[in-house]
Design a protein around this motif. Structure first.
Motif, PDB file in Angstrom:
ATOM      1  N   ARG A 184      47.962  18.756 -46.959  1.00 44.71           N
ATOM      2  CA  ARG A 184      47.771  17.321 -46.927  1.00 44.71           C
ATOM      3  C   ARG A 184      49.141  16.642 -46.912  1.00 44.71           C
ATOM      4  NH1 ARG A 184      45.339  13.898 -50.947  1.00 44.71           N
ATOM      5  NH2 ARG A 184      46.671  12.461 -49.802  1.00 44.71           N
ATOM      6  N   ILE A 185      49.122  15.343 -46.679  1.00 45.31           N
ATOM      7  CA  ILE A 185      50.380  14.599 -46.684  1.00 45.31           C
ATOM      8  C   ILE A 185      50.483  13.875 -48.021  1.00 45.31           C
ATOM      9  CG2 ILE A 185      51.719  12.788 -45.544  1.00 45.31           C
ATOM     10  CD1 ILE A 185      49.987  13.499 -43.013  1.00 45.31           C
ATOM     11  N   ALA A 186      51.645  13.941 -48.639  1.00 41.81           N
ATOM     12  CA  ALA A 186      51.833  13.271 -49.918  1.00 41.81           C
ATOM     13  C   ALA A 186      53.220  12.653 -49.963  1.00 41.81           C
ATOM     14  CB  ALA A 186      51.669  14.264 -51.063  1.00 41.81           C
ATOM     15  N   THR A 187      53.338  11.577 -50.725  1.00 38.62           N
ATOM     16  CA  THR A 187      54.629  10.919 -50.902  1.00 38.62           C
ATOM     17  C   THR A 187      55.274  11.458 -52.171  1.00 38.62           C
ATOM     18  OG1 THR A 187      53.700   8.937 -49.909  1.00 38.62           O
ATOM     19  CG2 THR A 187      55.782   8.688 -51.081  1.00 38.62           C
ATOM     20  N   LYS A 236      60.591  11.551 -50.064  1.00 42.19           N
ATOM     21  CA  LYS A 236      60.110  11.912 -48.727  1.00 42.19           C
ATOM     22  C   LYS A 236      58.592  11.836 -48.642  1.00 42.19           C
ATOM     23  CE  LYS A 236      63.660  15.292 -47.497  1.00 42.19           C
ATOM     24  NZ  LYS A 236      63.974  16.706 -47.325  1.00 42.19           N
ATOM     25  N   ASN A 237      58.125  11.803 -47.412  1.00 41.93           N
ATOM     26  CA  ASN A 237      56.709  12.055 -47.155  1.00 41.93           C
ATOM     27  C   ASN A 237      56.606  13.474 -46.644  1.00 41.93           C
ATOM     28  OD1 ASN A 237      55.246   9.555 -47.690  1.00 41.93           O
ATOM     29  ND2 ASN A 237      56.587   8.692 -46.113  1.00 41.93           N
ATOM     30  N   LEU A 238      55.870  14.296 -47.349  1.00 44.02           N
ATOM     31  CA  LEU A 238      55.819  15.711 -46.996  1.00 44.02           C
ATOM     32  C   LEU A 238      54.400  16.144 -46.651  1.00 44.02           C
ATOM     33  CD1 LEU A 238      58.010  17.443 -49.745  1.00 44.02           C
ATOM     34  CD2 LEU A 238      58.646  16.947 -47.376  1.00 44.02           C
ATOM     35  N   ARG A 239      54.345  17.086 -45.695  1.00 46.66           N
ATOM     36  CA  ARG A 239      53.082  17.772 -45.447  1.00 46.66           C
ATOM     37  C   ARG A 239      53.122  19.017 -46.322  1.00 46.66           C
ATOM     38  NH1 ARG A 239      50.238  16.924 -41.056  1.00 46.66           N
ATOM     39  NH2 ARG A 239      52.078  16.344 -39.877  1.00 46.66           N
ATOM     40  N   ILE A 240      52.257  19.071 -47.318  1.00 48.78           N
ATOM     41  CA  ILE A 240      52.363  20.149 -48.298  1.00 48.78           C
ATOM     42  C   ILE A 240      51.137  21.047 -48.257  1.00 48.78           C
ATOM     43  CG2 ILE A 240      53.859  18.902 -49.892  1.00 48.78           C
ATOM     44  CD1 ILE A 240      51.434  18.083 -51.477  1.00 48.78           C
ATOM     45  N   ARG A 241      51.371  22.319 -48.507  1.00 53.75           N
ATOM     46  CA  ARG A 241      50.254  23.257 -48.629  1.00 53.75           C
ATOM     47  C   ARG A 241      49.626  23.060 -50.007  1.00 53.75           C
ATOM     48  NH1 ARG A 241      54.342  25.463 -46.174  1.00 53.75           N
ATOM     49  NH2 ARG A 241      54.044  26.590 -44.213  1.00 53.75           N
ATOM     50  N   ILE A 242      48.323  23.084 -50.051  1.00 50.83           N
ATOM     51  CA  ILE A 242      47.633  23.020 -51.336  1.00 50.83           C
ATOM     52  C   ILE A 242      48.087  24.216 -52.167  1.00 50.83           C
ATOM     53  CG2 ILE A 242      45.372  22.980 -52.469  1.00 50.83           C
ATOM     54  CD1 ILE A 242      45.881  20.614 -50.493  1.00 50.83           C
ATOM     55  N   GLY A 243      48.463  23.983 -53.396  1.00 52.03           N
ATOM     56  CA  GLY A 243      48.886  25.073 -54.253  1.00 52.03           C
ATOM     57  C   GLY A 243      50.398  25.153 -54.446  1.00 52.03           C
ATOM     58  N   THR A 244      51.131  24.305 -53.713  1.00 50.11           N
ATOM     59  CA  THR A 244      52.584  24.275 -53.875  1.00 50.11           C
ATOM     60  C   THR A 244      52.923  23.637 -55.222  1.00 50.11           C
ATOM     61  OG1 THR A 244      52.735  23.918 -51.502  1.00 50.11           O
ATOM     62  CG2 THR A 244      54.738  23.508 -52.786  1.00 50.11           C
ATOM     63  N   SER A 245      53.848  24.253 -55.970  1.00 47.71           N
ATOM     64  CA  SER A 245      54.160  23.678 -57.287  1.00 47.71           C
ATOM     65  C   SER A 245      54.958  22.392 -57.117  1.00 47.71           C
ATOM     66  CB  SER A 245      54.957  24.680 -58.124  1.00 47.71           C
ATOM     67  OG  SER A 245      56.291  24.713 -57.671  1.00 47.71           O
ATOM     68  N   ALA A 291      50.209  21.235 -56.559  1.00 51.86           N
ATOM     69  CA  ALA A 291      49.609  20.107 -55.844  1.00 51.86           C
ATOM     70  C   ALA A 291      48.215  20.530 -55.404  1.00 51.86           C
ATOM     71  CB  ALA A 291      50.451  19.755 -54.637  1.00 51.86           C
ATOM     72  N   ILE A 292      47.256  19.643 -55.557  1.00 49.99           N
ATOM     73  CA  ILE A 292      45.898  19.969 -55.140  1.00 49.99           C
ATOM     74  C   ILE A 292      45.470  19.002 -54.033  1.00 49.99           C
ATOM     75  CG2 ILE A 292      45.240  21.043 -57.313  1.00 49.99           C
ATOM     76  CD1 ILE A 292      43.926  18.416 -58.129  1.00 49.99           C
ATOM     77  N   ARG A 293      44.216  19.114 -53.639  1.00 48.42           N
ATOM     78  CA  ARG A 293      43.759  18.279 -52.516  1.00 48.42           C
ATOM     79  C   ARG A 293      43.871  16.788 -52.817  1.00 48.42           C
ATOM     80  NH1 ARG A 293      38.387  21.863 -51.510  1.00 48.42           N
ATOM     81  NH2 ARG A 293      39.313  23.361 -50.071  1.00 48.42           N
ATOM     82  N   GLY A 294      43.735  16.448 -54.083  1.00 51.19           N
ATOM     83  CA  GLY A 294      43.773  15.029 -54.444  1.00 51.19           C
ATOM     84  C   GLY A 294      45.179  14.504 -54.685  1.00 51.19           C
TER      85      GLY A 294
END
Lengths: 443, 331
Positions: free
Chosen positions: A289-292, A302-311, A347-350
């Protein structure tokens, strides 16, 4: 058209310093911790064991019940543990830990996460599309993580006539949805087409706050021939709250205790629409997902596209690390986000954002007596008497708090934000809501 | 785990508003009225202002000490504000002991016996004013003329316009003649009366500041003033020889000071907008009843105190209509 605005609300400083930062891909972490509880509803059930090799996007946990979705590996690697790990909720909960092999490989037939659907998705029956959304593990990405397929399955009696896309992003600091609308307009629109097909609605609107004129312009251009209204909304927190958004866009007031479908509306976040597009068009499950990632304590927000589960620790490192000592770590925005015990939380889906605050940004002022200034009353979008409910809540007078409609509180925090006496109004109302619900369950 | 982070429930931002900033804003808003009082009544006004503020602060400190509470609430500005409001509710000729006693009554009986800031049912300054008015009617209604019309002679006594009117109607059954020049004096404050009630302009400047700073909303002051204007207007239209016109009512007596600064006291007025409108209307109605039919020429203080007493009741029956309290279909 005269746009109705919800009553109450306020306009906190926006701090949207990342609004011009293009989305970047976050690097692969050493370990992915994927909690099984990352949507509202029953947590998923693991279907892998330690030692299993998994591909990116492979199913690792199955849904349990209707209000539940499957979970997929967010990179390829080996399952190293299935054990309780610290969850953003603040306690250890069962998670699947994957050690990535570095290849980030999708399973066969989904090369690069792309498995183009050979038919036009808009010719498929809605039920089939809904199943595909569910199987891809799509949940509301605005932060509430309600399983999307449930929202797309209104009970027979409810006629849905309007789909509203939530591109409001009214929380200060957060710009992920803003960037998504600007940079990945096509994904969002493809998702909207599918959502419209599933719900069979005529009217589709996208609500965007006026402080994102570029996003409004881009979406308007893209929507010209699609019969989708792009509605510029007054910049007013909590404009992105579902019921407030519905009122502003349609003039309909969702009944107390009711759902948007009671007034014929379904609301989906723009990020969710993009995830729906991926799920249907590419058969790609929700693994990122994308997160700020932002805050004054960070070197380079930054605005990052992160994999779910990234610390969170990895996300901080990805943003150049810290420039000052962090005293508060918030997952989500500053108005409704949750403080975190540790940066080792995944990081989770939410996870719509991560906000790191240093000493200067954390207000510490002791609480004073209520001077009945009524600011909490005038800013309350649910039109409650926060000071009264809170006073009852803090005296454990649960029945009285309930009588003053404590359960209608949407926990937006406007009351506590504006209280000159620094009374933790929403915090105590949140607690009494829990007490009221517990009491109801008992009786 | 090495790091230790702050845990708290949302929101994690704050507007920066504080109780002392709110109090300070009201104090700033009162400064024009204080300055005009000193301009028109000279040293006597200044002395009264300082004595009231000082006695309120001393009384507050003493009460906190007696209760074994920290002296920090002293800095919130509420005692200073009460002192200023009290002084503005006293006649310029008030003897020093009246001001000192008033400050003590305001803080001890008006505020601290209820538990201090935020817990008092009645506006402390008005409690003191009414206690003094009932206990020392002579000192409380000995009005001096403003310096300019006294032509240098100290302590010329003079009735307030409302007092003058009341006496005239009682004695002769007719209103005294009012010159249009008098209205200009009423507007600027060149007349006899309490320190803060004389200058409508100064009060309105302060009120504008309160609106600008969003300390008060229109609900209470507007309904208060409009109610008085409409009701007195009706009587004036019926019998202009017995009842003064609404403009006189608006510009004299403590009406504007009361409407913008005393009735709007947050602690003692309702919290919902409907409640505030009811409150303002009640204040206006009682003021008019006392002014036209009561024994006192002026009724603002009594009206506000009576409505203060009704505030808990008003609050109870005027909660805002919650979001979603709608019929089928949400329309």
């Amino acid at each position: 058209m005269k746009i109705k605005r919800f009553s109450g609300g306020l306009h906190p400083p926006e701090h949207k310093s990342t609004a011009a930062r293009a989305i970047e891909q976050c690097s692969l972490p050493d370990e992915l911790v994927i909690p099984l509880a990352q949507h509202i509803g029953a947590p998923a059930e693991p279907c892998v064991v330690i030692g299993d090799t998994v591909a990116k996007g492979q199913l690792i946990a199955q849904p349990r019940g209707f209000v539940s979705v499957p979970i997929h590996a967010s990179s390829s690697g080996v399952v190293t543990a299935v054990e309780p790990r610290l969850h953003p909720m603040g306690r250890p909960l069962l998670a699947i830990v994957i050690k990535p092999d570095g290849r980030d490989a999708w399973p066969d037939g989904l090369e690069g996460g792309m498995n183009p659907l050979l038919v036009n998705p808009l010719t498929l029956p809605p039920s089939r599309l809904r199943d595909m959304v569910c199987n891809a593990g799509v949940v509301g990405l605005g932060g509430a993580t309600f399983p999307t397929h449930v929202k797309l399955s209104p009970p027979g009696g409810k006629k849905i006539d309007t789909l509203i896309l939530n591109g409001v992003e009214c929380e200060p600091y957060l710009t992920a949805d803003h960037r998504l609308m600007l940079e990945e307009t096509g994904r969002v629109l493809a998702g909207i087409d599918i959502l419209r097909r599933i719900l069979g609605v005529e009217r589709v609107c996208i609500g965007i706050e006026e402080n994102k004129p570029d996003a409004i312009a881009v979406m308007r251009d893209a929507c010209v021939r699609r019969d989708i209204e792009v509605i510029a909304l007054k910049v007013m927190y909590p404009q992105g709250a579902e019921k407030q958004l519905i009122l502003a866009v349609t003039g309909r007031q969702t009944p107390s205790g009711g759902l948007p479908m009671d007034v014929g509306v379904v609301v989906q976040n723009v990020g969710t629409a993009a995830a729906v597009a991926d799920a249907i068009i590419h058969g790609r499950p929700l693994v990122e997902r994308i997160a700020t990632i932002t805050g004054p304590a960070l070197v380079e927000p930054k605005n990052l596209r992160i994999r779910i589960g990234t610390s969170l620790r990895h996300l901080v490192a990805e943003c150049g690390g810290l420039r000052e000592e962090v005293v508060k770590v918030i997952m989500g925005g500053p108005m409704m986000g949750q403080t975190q015990l540790s940066l080792d939380v995944p990081a989770i889906r939410g996870t719509s954002g991560l906000l790191l605050l240093g000493k200067n940004a954390v207000a510490t002022r002791s609480e004073g007596p209520c001077i009945r200034c009524a600011r909490c009353v005038s800013v309350c979008p649910a039109r409650l008497l926060p000071t009264t409910i809170s006073a009852y809540a803090r005296r454990d007078m649960i029945a009285e708090a309930e009588r003053f409609n404590a359960l209608d509180c949407i926990e937006c925090g406007c009351c506590a934000y504006s209280c000159p006496a620094r009374i933790p109004l929403v915090q105590s109302i949140r607690q009494v809501k829990g007490a009221i619900l517990a009491k109801r369950r008992l009786s | 785990m090495t790091e230790q982070y702050y845990l708290s429930s949302s929101p994690h931002m704050h507007s920066g508003a504080t109780t002392d900033k709110v109090m300070r804003d009201v104090i700033y808003a009162l400064l024009p009225a204080c300055l005009t009082a000193v301009w028109f009544f000279g040293l006597a006004a200044l002395t009264t202002l300082l004595l009231c503020v000082a006695s309120c602060l001393v009384a507050e400190a003493a009460c906190l000490k007696l209760q074994g509470r920290a002296q920090t609430p002293l800095a919130d500005g509420s005692a200073v504000l009460t002192g200023l409001l009290l002084a503005l509710n006293l006649p310029a000729a008030a003897p020093w002991w009246l001001a000192v006693l008033g400050g003590g009554v305001a803080i001890v009986i008006g505020k601290q016996v209820y538990g201090g800031l935020g817990y008092n049912l009645f506006n402390p300054a008005l409690v003191a004013r009414v206690v003094l008015l009932i206990s020392f009617p002579i000192q409380m209604t000995s009005w001096t003329a403003p310096l300019s019309s006294a032509s240098g002679v100290d302590a010329v006594t003079m009735a307030t316009p409302l007092g003058e009117w009341k006496t005239a109607v009682m004695l002769t059954g007719k209103l005294p003649a009012v010159q249009s020049a008098d209205y200009l004096n009423y507007l600027t404050g060149n007349m006899a009366g309490c320190l803060g009630e004389v200058s409508a302009v100064a009060v309105l400047i302060g009120a504008a500041y309160l609106f600008w700073r969003r300390i008060i909303t229109w609900h209470i002051p507007l309904t208060f003033v409009v109610t008085v204007a409409v009701l007195t207007g009706i009587f004036w239209l019926v019998d202009p020889t017995r009842y003064p016109d609404p403009l006189l009512h608006l510009l004299t007596g403590g009406l504007l000071l009361g409407a913008f600064f005393m009735a709007t006291d947050m602690v003692t007025s309702p919290v919902s907008s409907t409640g505030m409108i009811i409150f303002g209307f009640g204040c206006g109605l009682i003021t008019v009843l006392i002014r036209l039919f009561g024994g006192y020429p002026e009724g603002v203080s009594f009206a506000i105190l009576l409505m203060n007493a009704a505030t808990p009741l008003i609050d109870r029956y005027t909660p805002p209509r919650k979001f979603g309290a709608v019929g089928e279909g949400g329309r």
